[in-house]
Design a protein around this motif. Sequence first.
Motif, short mmCIF file in Angstrom:
data_model
loop_
_atom_site.label_atom_id
_atom_site.label_comp_id
_atom_site.label_asym_id
_atom_site.label_seq_id
_atom_site.Cartn_x
_atom_site.Cartn_y
_atom_site.Cartn_z
N ASP A 94 12.43 -91.90 -11.54
CA ASP A 94 11.77 -90.70 -11.04
C ASP A 94 12.56 -89.49 -11.52
OD1 ASP A 94 9.88 -92.18 -9.75
OD2 ASP A 94 10.73 -91.94 -7.75
N TYR A 154 13.24 -85.32 -11.28
CA TYR A 154 13.12 -84.06 -10.56
C TYR A 154 13.48 -82.95 -11.55
CZ TYR A 154 13.31 -87.43 -6.77
OH TYR A 154 13.08 -88.51 -5.97
N LEU A 171 17.73 -85.83 -12.79
CA LEU A 171 17.46 -84.40 -12.69
C LEU A 171 17.48 -83.80 -14.09
CD1 LEU A 171 17.25 -81.70 -10.97
CD2 LEU A 171 19.74 -81.55 -11.32
N SER A 207 7.09 -84.89 -13.80
CA SER A 207 8.14 -84.93 -12.79
C SER A 207 7.55 -85.20 -11.41
CB SER A 207 8.91 -83.60 -12.77
OG SER A 207 9.51 -83.35 -14.03
N LYS A 208 8.35 -85.79 -10.55
CA LYS A 208 7.92 -86.12 -9.20
C LYS A 208 8.14 -84.96 -8.22
CE LYS A 208 6.90 -90.41 -10.22
NZ LYS A 208 5.51 -90.89 -10.21
N LEU A 209 9.03 -84.02 -8.62
CA LEU A 209 9.36 -82.90 -7.74
C LEU A 209 9.88 -81.75 -8.59
CD1 LEU A 209 9.88 -81.87 -4.77
CD2 LEU A 209 12.21 -82.78 -5.02
N TYR A 210 9.47 -80.53 -8.23
CA TYR A 210 10.04 -79.34 -8.85
C TYR A 210 10.99 -78.69 -7.84
CZ TYR A 210 10.86 -74.93 -11.08
OH TYR A 210 11.50 -73.85 -11.66
N ILE A 211 12.22 -78.37 -8.28
CA ILE A 211 13.23 -77.80 -7.40
C ILE A 211 13.62 -76.41 -7.88
CG2 ILE A 211 15.53 -78.08 -6.40
CD1 ILE A 211 15.33 -81.07 -6.96
#
Length: 298
Positions: free
Chosen positions: A127, A129, A160, A200-204
Amino acid sequence: LIIFFSILSLPFLAFQIFKKKPDYIITGLVGFIPCSMKIFFPKLKLINSIQGYPKFNFFRKIIWKIFYSKSDFLITMTKKTRSQIINTLSISDKKIFVIENPVISRNIRILSKKEIGEKEKFIFEKDVYCAIGRLTHQKNFFELLKFIKKINTQNNNFNLIIIGEGEQKKSLQNYILNNELKNCFLLGFKKNPFNYLAKSKLYISTSSWEEPGHTLLEAGYLNVPILSSNCPNGPNEIIHNKFNGLKYELGNKLDFMNKFEEFINLDDDKKYSLRLNMKKSIINYSQYRFSKNFFKNI
């Protein structure tokens, strides 16, 4: 240097206005230069688009009061900036409007479907991020890496990626090496970051400030869930915690950790709800909406 060369351009700008006789000038950045033209062309209409959150020191406040007050209309991207300009410069609220930038376009969707480079495909075996932005103090990537270092002691089954170039690149690289953050990758500048973002699974976003935060909008458009700091102005106005994203207190490691863990444990229905609500939140950031709001107010 920008101001110096802008001042040198004054005679050329005056000549162009005299020659072409425009009804309006629309400007962003160094707006006091075209505002000075009102002295020579009083009938000229000036629309200043404020592309960022203005930080007023003593000198800048004087410049803005002298020149920006001559604008016929001002456009800001957030409500807080509008309020700040009204209060600081004593400009009438009847000639300053919030009109969202036309960030979203179908081209982003097309670019997001491109293949990832062969050398970087291995990153997506886990995964991923994603964080995007210039490697500068504003984007606060050191804070992000410190958070990831802490998370790695409990769970490092993810990668990441940070996309961007900037003056902090070497320092960030050293931090990653010295702390053995083997799941963190600085990918540098990407002409097309959207295929990385979309996968991506998440944007930070750990930014210290944004106005409004275009990558947040692009992530929302590409159906990527968002975890953002509560920094001014855009993220604090756009992201509503647990409604269209997750929001943590800037600089608060414990809060970030809790929100990160909360995201990991979200079920598919809740993630879908976050993505859907964010999609609804960015509706005004299209070219059509920008045009409609522009001609409605100006």
